[in-house]
Design a protein around this motif. Structure first.
Motif, mmCIF file in Angstrom:
data_model
loop_
_atom_site.group_PDB
_atom_site.id
_atom_site.type_symbol
_atom_site.label_atom_id
_atom_site.label_comp_id
_atom_site.label_asym_id
_atom_site.label_seq_id
_atom_site.Cartn_x
_atom_site.Cartn_y
_atom_site.Cartn_z
ATOM 1 N N LEU A 70 42.886 30.372 35.780
ATOM 2 C CA LEU A 70 42.715 31.796 35.574
ATOM 3 C C LEU A 70 41.260 32.209 35.581
ATOM 4 O O LEU A 70 40.573 32.591 35.896
ATOM 5 N N TRP A 71 40.871 31.284 34.341
ATOM 6 C CA TRP A 71 39.264 32.010 33.941
ATOM 7 C C TRP A 71 37.998 31.647 35.283
ATOM 8 O O TRP A 71 37.815 32.169 34.886
ATOM 9 N N ALA A 72 38.731 30.472 35.143
ATOM 10 C CA ALA A 72 38.000 29.744 35.963
ATOM 11 C C ALA A 72 37.364 31.033 37.309
ATOM 12 O O ALA A 72 36.619 31.008 38.220
ATOM 13 N N ARG A 73 38.611 31.099 37.928
ATOM 14 C CA ARG A 73 38.960 32.321 38.772
ATOM 15 C C ARG A 73 38.574 33.362 38.822
ATOM 16 O O ARG A 73 37.755 34.031 39.664
ATOM 17 N N ALA A 74 38.653 33.686 37.465
ATOM 18 C CA ALA A 74 38.266 34.951 36.937
ATOM 19 C C ALA A 74 36.346 35.146 37.312
ATOM 20 O O ALA A 74 36.113 36.522 37.913
ATOM 21 N N GLN A 75 35.739 34.434 36.438
ATOM 22 C CA GLN A 75 34.903 34.040 36.670
ATOM 23 C C GLN A 75 34.254 34.010 38.209
ATOM 24 O O GLN A 75 32.475 35.297 38.484
ATOM 25 N N ALA A 76 34.506 33.453 38.783
ATOM 26 C CA ALA A 76 34.071 33.185 40.099
ATOM 27 C C ALA A 76 34.129 34.639 41.089
ATOM 28 O O ALA A 76 34.094 34.377 42.250
ATOM 29 N N SER A 77 35.110 35.965 41.259
ATOM 30 C CA SER A 77 35.581 36.858 41.794
ATOM 31 C C SER A 77 34.289 37.881 41.505
ATOM 32 O O SER A 77 34.181 37.972 40.450
ATOM 33 N N ASP A 78 34.280 38.710 42.642
ATOM 34 C CA ASP A 78 33.373 39.196 42.928
ATOM 35 C C ASP A 78 34.100 41.254 42.214
ATOM 36 O O ASP A 78 33.781 42.180 42.588
ATOM 37 N N ASP A 79 35.416 40.696 41.939
ATOM 38 C CA ASP A 79 35.951 42.032 42.325
ATOM 39 C C ASP A 79 35.801 42.918 40.723
ATOM 40 O O ASP A 79 35.253 42.054 39.601
ATOM 41 N N LYS A 80 35.323 44.277 40.676
ATOM 42 C CA LYS A 80 34.893 44.683 39.784
ATOM 43 C C LYS A 80 36.135 45.255 38.363
ATOM 44 O O LYS A 80 34.712 44.579 37.508
#
Length: 293
Positions: free
Chosen positions: A122-132
């Motif tokens: 979940l954290w890896a996906r959050a870091q890769a996200s460009d969602d503000k």
């Protein structure tokens, strides 16, 4: 600060006196009724800000300081021992604040790392996200030592919504040619509004940005003051293809001169994003909240 200090004990003048900032006071010393020593000091005029000129008419001198830029006021005086004690208290308070700050930082680092270890995917996906919004949660986790239950739930819901959109618009394509007048059954997927200057005439008007999708998962958008729909509402509409673009990686058709022809209580089911959600379902369900919550 002005007081009713008056000359009292002549022996006061024999003592070494200091202002609160540690500056040696060499002028007269006064004593108040409760025995506190004060001295007359020169300070900047608060009325003119030290300029000596009237604030709203620079050609006139300030009435309070007569154009000098300074006035005389009474300030509390301290002995050398009192100044030393004040400095010792200041240093102690500063050291205490620094210790507490270091403790907070250490706890935040430890809590954040525990949260990351408990939710690696979940954290890896959050870091890769460009969602503000997601990026804001990433920063908050690093600052405060992880995420609360509500923040974690919001993060999971955000990813779930993104998966749904990705599945919904996976087969999206540009519809019609620019200038074509088309009719299509759509469902409103959301939108927003803002105030803008009227295209014709004076004044402001409310502009509606409405995101739509048809039963085949094709993406549409309208940007006009004359048309909008509520989220989840279904209808048959007619509009002119203004342009083709991309939104979040999928093709999108922008319509203008939109007319609502018929409201539809039931539109053929838009493809459910079950498969896309399954791809991340396990990590979302197993995600752990911030330690201590």
């Amino acid at each position: 600060m002005t007081t009713d200090a008056q000359p009292d004990d002549p022996t006061l003048a024999a003592e070494a006196w200091y202002l609160a900032d540690g500056t040696r006071h060499t002028g007269e010393v006064f004593e108040t009724a409760d025995g506190k020593p004060f001295g007359e000091v020169e300070v900047g005029c608060g009325s003119c800000g030290g300029s000596g000129r009237f604030r709203f008419n620079k050609r006139r001198p300030c009435r309070r300081c007569d154009g000098e830029g300074v006035i005389f006021d009474q300030a509390r005086l301290y002995t050398e021992a009192e100044i030393s004690a004040k400095e010792a208290r200041r240093r102690k308070a500063s050291a205490t604040r620094e210790t507490k700050r270091a403790e907070r930082e250490a706890n935040a680092i430890a809590g954040h790392q525990a949260f990351v270890d408990a939710n690696p995917e979940l954290w890896a996906r959050a870091q890769a996200s460009d969602d503000k919004f997601v990026q804001d949660l990433v920063v908050k986790s690093a600052i405060w030592g992880g995420l609360t239950d509500s923040q974690l739930e919001a993060l999971k819901n955000t990813f779930k919504r993104q998966d749904e959109e990705k599945a919904l618009y996976a087969s999206s394509a540009h519809i019609g040619a620019v200038g074509d007048r088309i009719e299509v059954e759509v469902e409103c997927r959301g939108g927003t509004s803002f105030m803008a200057k009227k295209f014709k005439g004076r004044g402001m008007e409310q502009i509606f940005l409405t995101e739509l999708a048809d039963k085949n998962g094709n993406s549409f958008v309208t940007l006009t003051a004359a048309f909008t729909m509520e989220r989840g509402e279904r209808a048959l509409i007619r509009g002119t293809v203004k342009k083709h673009d991309e939104r979040k990686g999928w093709p999108r058709t922008q319509l203008n001169r939109v007319m609502l022809l018929e409201r539809k209580p039931v539109l053929e089911a838009i493809p459910a994003p079950e498969q896309a959600v399954e791809d991340h379902e396990e990590e979302l369900e197993n995600a752990a909240p911030m330690p201590g919550f």
